[in-house]
Design an enzyme around this catalytic site. Structure first.
Site, PDB file in Angstrom:
ATOM      1  N   HIS A 210       0.658   8.398  -1.473  1.00 58.39           N
ATOM      2  CA  HIS A 210      -0.631   8.301  -0.778  1.00 58.39           C
ATOM      3  C   HIS A 210      -1.787   8.843  -1.633  1.00 58.39           C
ATOM      4  O   HIS A 210      -2.943   8.513  -1.406  1.00 58.39           O
ATOM      5  CB  HIS A 210      -0.557   9.005   0.574  1.00 58.39           C
ATOM      6  N   GLU A 345      -2.498   0.392   8.155  1.00 52.07           N
ATOM      7  CA  GLU A 345      -2.526   1.793   7.696  1.00 52.07           C
ATOM      8  C   GLU A 345      -3.570   2.613   8.434  1.00 52.07           C
ATOM      9  O   GLU A 345      -3.168   3.682   8.907  1.00 52.07           O
ATOM     10  CB  GLU A 345      -2.738   1.823   6.182  1.00 52.07           C
ATOM     11  N   HIS A 364       0.442   8.417  14.175  1.00 50.29           N
ATOM     12  CA  HIS A 364       0.802   9.701  13.545  1.00 50.29           C
ATOM     13  C   HIS A 364       0.104  10.852  14.276  1.00 50.29           C
ATOM     14  O   HIS A 364       0.725  11.869  14.572  1.00 50.29           O
ATOM     15  CB  HIS A 364       0.316   9.715  12.085  1.00 50.29           C
ATOM     16  N   HIS A 400       7.753   4.809  12.088  1.00 50.06           N
ATOM     17  CA  HIS A 400       7.677   3.829  11.001  1.00 50.06           C
ATOM     18  C   HIS A 400       8.642   2.656  11.204  1.00 50.06           C
ATOM     19  O   HIS A 400       8.415   1.578  10.660  1.00 50.06           O
ATOM     20  CB  HIS A 400       7.859   4.499   9.637  1.00 50.06           C
TER      21      HIS A 400
END
Ligand code: CUO
Length: 680
Positions: A210, A345, A364, A400
């Site tokens: 990332h 994302e 998240h 995920h």
């Protein structure tokens, strides 16, 4: 080198820059760069520190940067790249650093900022800037374990580290041992996978991925070749590998987190503390429900992610997305996945952030705030809110798995590969085996290995000198692939050799359908081969894998030869940790299938734009791409397993064309622990 001094700012991130950094170097910080707290005492302190320094590093005075928004995050708070406000702060600081005219000005701005900005935010923005500036991108930045060990190790060891640093003289310090499993007991089923989820190299890889592919920032930092597709592929491979690891431990494949109303079955107690925030990462007890988040730093409802999910599904089903101008952007066979990756994302490249929102990122954070969604208890986010730590938590994989399934839904809509698209006419693979130095054929051997890592650079206020922590991780015996190829095309040809490893059977020992098996085929290697006319044998070592980075790169200070500086000891942080290339297997042997394919290089090759950049950091291009270059394979990532198999190819044997071959292998696990290499 003029850029060496930049590395000094990674050391002891909470200590002011005028305290001694990087061995015996002292930074001479201009007094008006200091915060009020240190202004008064700085001159005396700096003199005292400077007296026994080998080198004084000068800082040119430049106009102070405008840090107003960046300072909204306090020095002693946690930082999350999933939070839009924090992302915006990072983007601003990255921009300030990228605009500096030369290295000296960059260093100067960084020294000034470092005194004020939250250390996690500073190191992130500083690292991104170093990786992307023309005059600094050759610098190998330290890995995050050394800068922020608090995010990687059992918090218990820090007390011992301080004790050791304060009392025990340098030469007599013995490594502090961290047990392999400390976060739960065997009563918790999911704990069987703790060795994998809490692996240092695994979490470092995720952080570094990332860092190399920031979601937000100046366009030159975000706009990278096929970055949305790589977001999909790298995370798809994580889930595939995790599922195989679960099968090795007699567990079922991870279940997608699709029910957002009922309590989550998985609890997780991370037992790590943020040293910077002086707070423990909160735990999540069993049966917590995802709820609307209404906190100072974030407002998001569960209903929001429901809507974004439905819009993503709608886009996939209708075959196009709607951009901010209201135009249709088709989700095409090859580029569609890249657009979806950016939407999911999301990155700054999302074609319509308003419409498609932030499905993955806000998922998240809703999970990360599940214990205190309104901030009533002033609790920070859990490990799910931080790229450094998210992979420790079993819920990461459930989330995920859902994210990947959205991508797979798209993959289900595009044409299947025909035989012709898979074949390489007149090139056939006639034999394949793997061998290990200890004499195994078609059997891979795993065991436990201990290693030491020095993380004293990341622990503030303990003085200088090394403190080692000894940890235990999975390891495997190296091995060699031997692949026999017959080229009857009548001329020398080039091919791409693609190697995957996948499970042979499902949870109940039944053969897998290829459409399920393909999701667990983990990429092991991909490389270009010259195929002479007639028969030839390709020999390739496991350590050359295009997926992994060498062990030494994950834990850089280990085994660094004496007298070699950090800068010389080349380091590229992104890459699957080599010690996790092979799944654990089972004591009685776990049956898997090794798959090899040679595809026609003429159809795979990518014309790289001519730049003066040498190819560097190409150890792990399969999951990390190449720095400042195009992704080095023209095929869709995951080819040939990225799509639903063609009609009639429901099982792997039926899928094979002559340029492919499958070999059964056994993965044997020995429950023994090898002492650290340095002590061998
Ligand atoms: Cu890498 Cu969810 O993206 O963590």
């Amino acid at each position: 080198m003029a850029t060496d001094k930049l590395l000094l700012l990674f050391d002891k991130p909470l200590e002011p820059s005028f305290a001694k950094k990087g061995g015996n170097k002292t930074i001479e910080v201009p007094v008006d760069y200091l915060t009020d707290r240190y202004k008064e005492i700085a001159p005396t302190l700096a003199n005292r520190i400077g007296e026994d320094s080998d080198e004084i590093v000068q800082v040119n005075q430049v106009p102070h940067p405008d840090l107003k928004d960046v300072l909204e995050l306090g020095r002693r708070e946690n930082f999350s790249l999933f939070l839009p406000k924090h992302k915006a702060m990072a983007a601003k600081l990255i921009d300030i650093f990228l605009k500096a005219k030369n290295v000296d000005e960059f260093f100067s701005l960084a020294v000034y900022s470092r005194e004020r900005v939250n250390p996690y935010l500073f190191i992130y923005a500083y690292s991104v800037a170093i990786l992307h500036r023309k005059d600094t991108k050759h610098i190998k930045i330290p890995n995050n374990i050394q800068t922020f060990p608090d995010k990687f190790f059992d918090s218990k060891v820090f007390g011992e580290v301080r004790e050791s640093a304060a009392i025990v003289p340098q030469g007599s310090r013995i490594p502090i041992e961290m047990p392999l499993d400390y976060t739960a007991s065997d009563l918790e089923l999911e704990h069987r996978l703790a060795y994998w989820r809490e692996d240092l190299g695994l979490n470092l890889h995720h952080w570094h991925w990332h860092l190399v592919y920031p979601g937000s920032g100046p366009p030159e930092v975000v706009r990278k070749d096929r970055r949305g597709e790589l977001f999909y592929y790298m995370h798809q491979q994580i889930i595939g590998r995790y599922n195989v690891e679960r099968l090795c431990n007699n567990m079922r494949r991870v279940e997608r987190l699709t029910d957002w109303q009922t309590g989550l079955n998985e609890a997780y107690f991370p037992k790590i503390d943020s040293l910077v925030a002086s707070r423990a990462y909160p735990a999540r007890v069993k049966d917590q429900k995802m709820r609307d988040v209404n906190r100072r730093e974030l407002n998001v409802d569960v209903e929001d992610i429901v809507r974004w999910r439905d819009r993503m599904y709608q886009a996939i089903d209708q075959g196009y997305v709607t951009n901010t101008q209201g135009q249709r952007v088709n989700l095409t066979e090859f580029e569609g996945i890249d657009i979806l990756g950016d939407m999911m994302e999301p990155s700054d490249l999302s074609p319509n952030p308003q419409l498609y929102g932030s499905l993955h990122g806000m998922g998240h954070m809703i999970i990360a705030y599940i214990h205190d969604p309104q901030g009533k208890h002033l609790e920070p986010f859990t490990v799910m809110g931080d790229f450094n730590t998210a992979m420790r938590d079993p819920i990461f994989y459930r989330w995920h798995a859902f994210v990947d399934d959205v991508f797979q839904r798209f993959k289900g809509t595009i044409p299947r590969y025909t035989r012709e698209q898979l074949d390489f006419p007149n090139v056939s693979v006639t034999d394949m085996n793997v061998k290990t130095p200890s004499g195994s054929t078609n059997q891979l051997n795993t065991f436990w290995q201990q290693s030491d890592v020095d993380f004293s650079n990341g622990v503030d206020f303990i003085g200088s000198g090394s403190v080692f922590v000894r940890f235990t991780h999975l390891q495997h015996e190296p091995f060699t692939y031997n692949i026999t190829v017959n080229n009857t095309t009548g001329s020398n040809r080039m091919g791409t050799c693609r190697i995957f490893l996948g499970p042979k059977t499902d949870e109940r020992g039944n053969p897998l359908l290829l459409n399920n098996q393909r999701l667990m085929f983990m990429e092991m290697d991909r490389f270009t081969v010259n195929l002479k006319q007639g028969q030839s044998t390709i020999v390739r070592n496991s350590t050359q894998s295009s997926v992994t980075i060498p062990f030494e790169n994950s834990f850089r200070d280990l085994n660094r030869p004496a007298g070699v500086s950090q800068d010389q000891f080349n380091f590229c942080g992104c890459g699957w940790p080599h010690h996790l290339l092979v799944p654990k297997g089972k004591p009685e042997g776990y049956p898997m299938q090794l798959f090899v394919m040679i595809s026609d290089y003429e159809q795979d090759k990518v014309d790289q734009p001519a730049t003066d950049d040498a190819v560097e950091c190409d150890d792990a291009s399969s999951y990390c791409g190449l720095r400042n270059k195009k992704y080095p394979d023209k095929r869709s990532m995951g080819y040939p397993f990225d799509r639903v198999p063609r009609q009639g190819a429901e099982t792997l044997p039926k899928f094979l064309t002559p340029n492919m071959r499958v070999q059964d292998v056994l993965i044997n696990h020995a429950n023994r622990t090898v002492r650290p290499r340095s002590n061998n």
